[in-house]
Design a protein around this motif. Structure first.
Motif, short mmCIF file in Angstrom:
data_model
loop_
_atom_site.label_atom_id
_atom_site.label_comp_id
_atom_site.label_asym_id
_atom_site.label_seq_id
_atom_site.Cartn_x
_atom_site.Cartn_y
_atom_site.Cartn_z
N GLU A 121 -2.20 -10.42 34.86
CA GLU A 121 -2.18 -10.62 33.42
C GLU A 121 -3.44 -11.40 33.08
OE1 GLU A 121 2.40 -10.68 31.79
OE2 GLU A 121 1.41 -12.58 32.23
N ILE A 122 -4.22 -10.86 32.16
CA ILE A 122 -5.51 -11.46 31.83
C ILE A 122 -5.58 -11.74 30.34
CG2 ILE A 122 -8.02 -11.11 31.80
CD1 ILE A 122 -7.68 -9.30 34.25
N LEU A 123 -5.92 -12.99 30.02
CA LEU A 123 -6.21 -13.34 28.63
C LEU A 123 -7.62 -12.85 28.36
CD1 LEU A 123 -5.69 -14.75 25.94
CD2 LEU A 123 -6.35 -16.91 27.02
N ALA A 124 -7.72 -11.68 27.75
CA ALA A 124 -9.01 -11.02 27.57
C ALA A 124 -9.87 -11.76 26.53
CB ALA A 124 -8.81 -9.57 27.15
N GLU A 125 -11.15 -11.45 26.55
CA GLU A 125 -12.10 -12.11 25.65
C GLU A 125 -11.81 -11.81 24.19
OE1 GLU A 125 -15.89 -10.90 27.13
OE2 GLU A 125 -15.92 -12.44 28.70
N ASP A 126 -11.09 -10.72 23.92
CA ASP A 126 -10.76 -10.40 22.53
C ASP A 126 -9.46 -11.06 22.07
OD1 ASP A 126 -8.83 -8.97 23.84
OD2 ASP A 126 -9.40 -7.01 23.06
N GLY A 127 -8.88 -11.93 22.93
CA GLY A 127 -7.68 -12.66 22.56
C GLY A 127 -6.38 -11.95 22.86
N THR A 128 -6.44 -10.76 23.44
CA THR A 128 -5.22 -10.02 23.79
C THR A 128 -4.85 -10.29 25.24
OG1 THR A 128 -6.45 -8.04 24.46
CG2 THR A 128 -5.78 -8.20 22.15
N LEU A 129 -3.60 -9.97 25.59
CA LEU A 129 -3.15 -10.09 26.97
C LEU A 129 -3.18 -8.70 27.60
CD1 LEU A 129 -2.03 -12.28 28.90
CD2 LEU A 129 0.25 -11.48 28.31
N GLN A 130 -3.94 -8.57 28.67
CA GLN A 130 -4.12 -7.27 29.31
C GLN A 130 -3.51 -7.28 30.71
OE1 GLN A 130 -5.67 -4.57 27.86
NE2 GLN A 130 -6.01 -5.74 25.96
N ARG A 148 2.46 -6.11 25.76
CA ARG A 148 3.15 -6.40 24.51
C ARG A 148 4.49 -7.05 24.85
NH1 ARG A 148 0.34 -3.95 20.51
NH2 ARG A 148 -0.99 -2.17 21.07
N GLY A 149 4.94 -7.96 23.96
CA GLY A 149 6.19 -8.64 24.21
C GLY A 149 6.08 -9.78 25.19
N GLU A 150 4.86 -10.21 25.50
CA GLU A 150 4.63 -11.33 26.41
C GLU A 150 3.94 -12.47 25.67
OE1 GLU A 150 5.85 -11.36 29.33
OE2 GLU A 150 6.37 -9.24 29.60
N ASP A 151 4.48 -12.81 24.51
CA ASP A 151 3.83 -13.81 23.66
C ASP A 151 3.76 -15.18 24.31
OD1 ASP A 151 3.55 -11.84 21.77
OD2 ASP A 151 5.30 -12.44 20.59
N ASP A 152 4.77 -15.53 25.11
CA ASP A 152 4.76 -16.83 25.77
C ASP A 152 3.60 -16.95 26.75
OD1 ASP A 152 7.01 -17.55 24.38
OD2 ASP A 152 8.41 -17.23 26.04
N ASP A 153 3.37 -15.89 27.53
CA ASP A 153 2.26 -15.91 28.48
C ASP A 153 0.92 -15.99 27.74
OD1 ASP A 153 4.08 -15.72 30.49
OD2 ASP A 153 3.74 -13.60 30.90
N LEU A 154 0.82 -15.26 26.65
CA LEU A 154 -0.41 -15.26 25.86
C LEU A 154 -0.67 -16.64 25.28
CD1 LEU A 154 -2.76 -13.67 24.62
CD2 LEU A 154 -1.24 -13.04 22.73
N ALA A 155 0.36 -17.24 24.68
CA ALA A 155 0.21 -18.56 24.07
C ALA A 155 -0.10 -19.62 25.14
CB ALA A 155 1.47 -18.94 23.32
N ARG A 156 0.53 -19.52 26.29
CA ARG A 156 0.30 -20.48 27.38
C ARG A 156 -1.14 -20.41 27.85
NH1 ARG A 156 3.91 -18.61 31.22
NH2 ARG A 156 5.52 -19.63 29.97
N VAL A 182 -0.13 -14.80 47.89
CA VAL A 182 0.46 -13.57 47.38
C VAL A 182 0.72 -13.64 45.88
CG1 VAL A 182 1.49 -12.93 49.59
CG2 VAL A 182 2.80 -14.32 47.97
N SER A 183 0.64 -14.84 45.29
CA SER A 183 0.76 -14.94 43.84
C SER A 183 0.16 -16.24 43.34
CB SER A 183 2.22 -14.84 43.39
OG SER A 183 2.93 -16.04 43.62
N VAL A 184 -0.38 -16.18 42.11
CA VAL A 184 -0.95 -17.34 41.43
C VAL A 184 -0.50 -17.24 39.98
CG1 VAL A 184 -3.05 -18.63 40.87
CG2 VAL A 184 -2.99 -17.18 42.91
N LYS A 185 0.29 -18.22 39.52
CA LYS A 185 0.83 -18.14 38.17
C LYS A 185 0.63 -19.45 37.42
CE LYS A 185 4.37 -14.74 39.40
NZ LYS A 185 5.82 -14.42 39.41
N LEU A 186 0.23 -19.32 36.17
CA LEU A 186 0.03 -20.47 35.31
C LEU A 186 1.38 -20.96 34.79
CD1 LEU A 186 -2.08 -22.30 33.87
CD2 LEU A 186 -2.05 -20.64 31.99
N LYS A 187 1.66 -22.26 35.01
CA LYS A 187 2.92 -22.84 34.56
C LYS A 187 2.63 -24.01 33.62
CE LYS A 187 5.79 -20.33 37.05
NZ LYS A 187 6.64 -20.94 38.09
N PRO A 188 3.51 -24.25 32.62
CA PRO A 188 3.25 -25.29 31.63
C PRO A 188 3.69 -26.69 32.06
CG PRO A 188 5.22 -24.07 31.03
CD PRO A 188 4.69 -23.41 32.27
#
Length: 220
Positions: A121-130, A148-156, A182-188
């Motif tokens: 999941e990438i916070l793209a330069e245009d502000g969308t989550l890809q 789409r439908g991943e607003d929490d990840d995008l906002a985080r 095997v995984s790297v995840k951003l947590k709040p």
């Protein structure tokens, strides 16, 4: 006299038939064989190419491995084996080369075809989550689309990945000494940190956003 001429004619005709059979045999038995062999080789090569090319999306490598069915330990080993083909920092680089931005999450997981791939999941330069999938067996980008439908990840991602925050690749490099990432995840939690999983032992680590210190992941 007519008997002699007849005998000569028979000899001449027989010689011609023998000679003709020898020439025809040589050309029919040897010439087609290489052509037939070449066609067979070309057919095999074409068949192999037709099997590989669509599956690797233009990459010359093999398909990603299958996760398979088994115990949790078996699945952890399969994930670690797939991740070792293309270590997390390198896989992150491939994903960002395709979709520039900031990685919010990266993990080895099975896709719709039951193949283990790097999923980002990438916070793209245009502000969308890809979402971007990368083949661990060679590094080709297999698929990408807007999430789409991943607003929490995008906002985080927008809230935490600012300025000089430690990025996913740096967190993965820091944890690599502990095992295969095997995984790297951003947590709040705790003001934000990276939760990094290593295999095949299935261990979890924490890396803060202001350094590359590695510590055990705390239970939420």
């Amino acid at each position: 006299m007519s008997s002699v001429l007849g005998a000569v004619a028979v000899v001449v005709l027989a010689g011609g038939v023998v000679a003709g059979c020898g020439d025809g045999g040589s050309s029919s038995s040897s010439a087609p064989s290489p052509a037939s062999g070449d066609a067979s080789a070309r057919g095999a090569s074409s068949s192999e190419a037709g099997t590989r090319a669509p599956a690797t999306s233009g990459d010359a490598s093999t398909l990603p491995p299958r996760k398979g069915a088994g115990s949790d330990a078996d699945e952890h080993r399969a994930e670690a084996k797939a991740a070792a083909l293309l270590p997390a920092p390198e896989a992150i680089g491939r994903a960002l080369a395709h979709t520039p931005g900031k990685v919010v999450s990266a993990e080895i997981d099975d896709n719709a075809d039951d193949r283990l791939v790097w999923e980002f999941e990438i916070l793209a330069e245009d502000g969308t989550l890809q979402a971007v999938d990368v083949n661990p067996a060679g590094g080709a980008v297999l698929a990408s689309h807007r999430e789409r439908g991943e607003d929490d990840d995008l906002a985080r991602g927008k809230r935490l990945l600012k300025g000089g925050a430690t990025d996913a690749a740096a967190a993965a490099k820091a944890v690599a000494a502990k095992g295969t990432v095997v995984s790297v995840k951003l947590k709040p939690e705790g003001g934000g940190h990276w939760s990094v999983e290593t295999g095949p032992e299935d261990r979890d680590w924490s890396v803060p956003l202001d350094s590359v210190r590695v510590g055990p992941e705390r239970e939420d």
